[in-house]
Enzyme design. Structure first.
Site, PDB file in Angstrom:
ATOM      1  N   ARG A  37       7.038   2.808   4.504  1.00 32.78           N
ATOM      2  CA  ARG A  37       6.076   3.820   4.923  1.00 32.78           C
ATOM      3  C   ARG A  37       6.123   3.939   6.442  1.00 32.78           C
ATOM      4  O   ARG A  37       6.428   2.953   7.135  1.00 32.78           O
ATOM      5  CB  ARG A  37       4.671   3.464   4.459  1.00 32.78           C
ATOM      6  CG  ARG A  37       4.084   2.247   5.163  1.00 32.78           C
ATOM      7  CD  ARG A  37       2.683   1.919   4.683  1.00 32.78           C
ATOM      8  NE  ARG A  37       2.699   1.498   3.294  1.00 32.78           N
ATOM      9  CZ  ARG A  37       1.599   1.123   2.640  1.00 32.78           C
ATOM     10  NH1 ARG A  37       0.422   1.141   3.243  1.00 32.78           N
ATOM     11  NH2 ARG A  37       1.678   0.740   1.385  1.00 32.78           N
ATOM     12  N   LYS A  64       3.848  10.152   0.183  1.00 33.80           N
ATOM     13  CA  LYS A  64       2.784  11.062  -0.228  1.00 33.80           C
ATOM     14  C   LYS A  64       3.250  12.518  -0.165  1.00 33.80           C
ATOM     15  O   LYS A  64       2.567  13.407  -0.674  1.00 33.80           O
ATOM     16  CB  LYS A  64       1.555  10.873   0.657  1.00 33.80           C
ATOM     17  CG  LYS A  64       0.907   9.499   0.525  1.00 33.80           C
ATOM     18  CD  LYS A  64      -0.290   9.362   1.453  1.00 33.80           C
ATOM     19  CE  LYS A  64      -0.919   7.976   1.327  1.00 33.80           C
ATOM     20  NZ  LYS A  64      -2.069   7.803   2.267  1.00 33.80           N
ATOM     21  N   HIS A 128      -1.536 -13.965  -6.822  1.00 30.08           N
ATOM     22  CA  HIS A 128      -0.579 -14.480  -5.855  1.00 30.08           C
ATOM     23  C   HIS A 128       0.145 -15.672  -6.480  1.00 30.08           C
ATOM     24  O   HIS A 128      -0.210 -16.153  -7.564  1.00 30.08           O
ATOM     25  CB  HIS A 128      -1.257 -14.877  -4.551  1.00 30.08           C
ATOM     26  CG  HIS A 128      -1.483 -13.719  -3.622  1.00 30.08           C
ATOM     27  ND1 HIS A 128      -0.456 -13.000  -3.054  1.00 30.08           N
ATOM     28  CD2 HIS A 128      -2.639 -13.142  -3.178  1.00 30.08           C
ATOM     29  CE1 HIS A 128      -0.948 -12.040  -2.302  1.00 30.08           C
ATOM     30  NE2 HIS A 128      -2.266 -12.100  -2.361  1.00 30.08           N
ATOM     31  N   ILE A 130       0.169 -18.799  -6.273  1.00 35.01           N
ATOM     32  CA  ILE A 130      -0.584 -19.931  -6.812  1.00 35.01           C
ATOM     33  C   ILE A 130      -1.157 -19.624  -8.196  1.00 35.01           C
ATOM     34  O   ILE A 130      -1.227 -20.497  -9.067  1.00 35.01           O
ATOM     35  CB  ILE A 130      -1.698 -20.347  -5.818  1.00 35.01           C
ATOM     36  CG1 ILE A 130      -2.316 -21.679  -6.230  1.00 35.01           C
ATOM     37  CG2 ILE A 130      -2.753 -19.249  -5.675  1.00 35.01           C
ATOM     38  CD1 ILE A 130      -3.261 -22.237  -5.175  1.00 35.01           C
ATOM     39  N   ASP A 158       6.867 -17.330  -5.803  1.00 38.83           N
ATOM     40  CA  ASP A 158       7.406 -16.093  -5.241  1.00 38.83           C
ATOM     41  C   ASP A 158       8.925 -16.075  -5.199  1.00 38.83           C
ATOM     42  O   ASP A 158       9.558 -15.106  -5.625  1.00 38.83           O
ATOM     43  CB  ASP A 158       6.875 -15.888  -3.819  1.00 38.83           C
ATOM     44  CG  ASP A 158       5.475 -15.318  -3.797  1.00 38.83           C
ATOM     45  OD1 ASP A 158       4.957 -14.954  -4.866  1.00 38.83           O
ATOM     46  OD2 ASP A 158       4.887 -15.227  -2.704  1.00 38.83           O
TER      47      ASP A 158
END
Length: 376
Positions: A37, A64, A128, A130, A158
C-alpha cells in the site's frame, strides 16, 4: 542465481510469515515483486532494517482503486505464483481472490498464509503465533517441570509452522502445475504446520515414550543430559549427550563420577552434579575442554553471535551495514546469494511495473493508483 531463477512471484504485502516465505522464494532465485500500500503498512522498524523484506523490489499500489487491482491482475497474468497473507475473504473482496486470478492465469499457484486456515470456526478470528502454538499442542510441550509453557519467540509458529510450510506447498504446487498445466490454491495455516511439527512427539506419546507432563521427557529438559547449564561467568552451555558413547565422553571430560543414568530415579542427583560442575568454570573454559569431542556440548550464543564454525561457513554476513543470516540451504550448482536490501514501499514502482510489461504505468502514477517513492 538460485534454483528458482525464472520463476515470477507476486507478493501482496503483509506481516510476518508471508513476507518471510517470500524472502525464501527470492533467495532461491525467484523474481518476487512485493505489492504494498502507498506509504507501507505496520513495521518493526525502519524499512531498511525489515530484513524479511530483503531480496525483492517494491511497488506501491492503492488497491482501493479499480485501476490498481487491474494492474495487479496484469502482473498475475505474467506470474507463476501469488502469495497473500490476509484473513480469509479479504483478497476476494479486493477482486484478487483465486477465482479472479485463475481467470487470467490458470497455471497460477495461489499461496495463502494464515494462522487458522481458510475454514473452520476460528478462520475469521484474530490470533498470533502464541495462539496457534497453544491450540496445536506444541506450546504445551515446551517448558520445565512444574513451570508454565515457555514461549519460543515467534520462530516455531510463524516461521517454522507457517513460512516453511507455505514455501513447501508453493514449490510442490509449482512442480505439479508444470505437468498438469493447472494451478491451485495452497492453504498454509500456522496451526496446521505447528501440529504437523509435533509428529514425532505424537508417535512417542502413543507408544508411551513421551508424557503430557512438561519437562519430564528425554528432549524437554526432563533428562539432565539434554539441558542447558550455567557457567561461572553467568553464561550457558547446551548439553545433548543422548547416545551412550556421547554421554560417556561428556562424563569423562567433566571429570565426575556420575550415577547410572539409565535409572530415571538418579536424574535429580545427576542434574545437581552437572549443575555444580559446570558452575566451576567459564563458558569459554568449558568449550575449550570439549573442543573436538563428541560430548555434544556447545556454547549458548546471543543472536548473531560469533562462532568459528559459523564464520567458516559464512552463516552470518554483514551487508549494507547490517549483520544478517545468509540464505539457506545451499546448492552445489545453482548457488544462492543475498539480493537487494529491504526496499522502501514503492521504491521500484515505475521500474518494476515497466519491466513486468505493464503499458499504462504513467497513467497509473498520474491517477494515484500507483505511487513511486521518492529516491534519496
Amino acid at each position: 542465481m538460485g534454483p528458482l531463477s525464472g520463476v515470477k512471484v507476486v507478493e501482496l504485502a503483509g506481516l510476518g510469515p508471508a513476507p518471510f516465505g517470500c524472502m525464501l522464494l527470492a533467495e532461491l532465485g525467484a523474481d518476487v515483486l512485493r505489492v504494498e500500500r502507498p506509504g507501507g503498512g505496520l513495521a518493526m522498524g525502519p524499512p531498511e532494517l525489515e530484513l524479511v523484506n530483503r531480496g525483492r523490489r517494491s511497488v506501491a499500489l492503492d488497491l482501493k482503486k479499480p485501476e490498481a487491482v487491474a494492474a495487479v491482475l496484469q502482473l498475475v497474468a505474467k506470474a507463476d505464483v501469488l502469495v497473500e497473507g490476509f484473513r480469509p475473504g479479504v483478497a476476494e473482496r479486493l477482486g484478487l481472490g483465486p477465482e479472479h486470478c485463475h481467470a487470467v492465469n490458470r497455471r497460477l499457484v495461489y499461496g495463502r498464509m494464515t494462522g487458522w486456515g481458510q475454514d473452520g470456526p476460528l478462520a475469521q478470528a484474530a490470533g498470533h503465533d502464541i495462539d496457534y502454538l497453544a491450540v496445536s499442542g506444541a506450546l504445551h510441550a515446551i517448558g520445565r517441570a512444574g513451570g508454565p509453557p515457555q514461549v519460543p519467540a515467534n520462530l516455531l509458529g510463524d516461521f517454522a509452522g507457517g513460512s516453511l510450510y507455505l514455501v513447501v506447498g508453493v514449490l510442490a504446487a509449482l512442480v505439479e502445475a508444470r505437468s498438469s498445466g493447472e494451478g491451485q490454491v495452497v492453504d498454509a495455516a500456522i496451526v496446521d504446520g505447528a501440529a504437523h511439527l509435533t509428529t514425532m512427539l505424537l508417535g512417542a506419546l502413543a507408544g508411551g515414550a513421551w508424557t503430557q507432563d512438561r519437562g519430564t521427557n528425554l528432549l524437554d529438559t526432563g533428562a539432565p543430559f539434554y539441558d542447558v547449564y550455567e557457567t561461572s561467568d553467568g553464561k550457558h552451555v547446551s548439553v545433548g549427550a543422548i547416545e551412550p558413547q556421547f554421554y560417556d565422553e561428556l562424563v569423562r571430560l567433566l571429570g565426575v563420577d556420575a550415577p547410572d543414568r539409565t535409572d530415571p530415579a538418579t536424574w535429580p542427583e545427576l542434574r545437581e552434579l552437572f549443575t555444580k560442575t559446570f558452575a566451576q568454570r567459564t563458558q569459554a573454559e568449558w568449550i575449550d575442554i570439549f573442543d573436538g569431542s563428541d560430548a555434544c556440548v556447545a556454547p549458548v550464543l546471543p543472536l548473531a553471535g560469533e562462532h568459528p564454525h559459523l564464520a567458516a561457513r559464512g552463516t552470518f554476513v554483514d551487508k549494507d551495514g547490517v549483520r544478517q543470516a545468509a540464505p539457506a540451504p545451499r546448492f552445489s550448482r545453482t548457488p544462492t546469494e543475498l539480493g537487494e536490501p529491504p526496499a522502501r514501499p514503492g521504491q521500484h514502482t515505475r521500474e518494476a511495473l515497466t519491466e513486468w510489461g505493464l503499458a499504462n504505468v504513467d497513467e497509473l502514477l498520474r491517477s494515484g493508483a500507483a505511487v513511486q517513492a521518492e529516491t534519496n
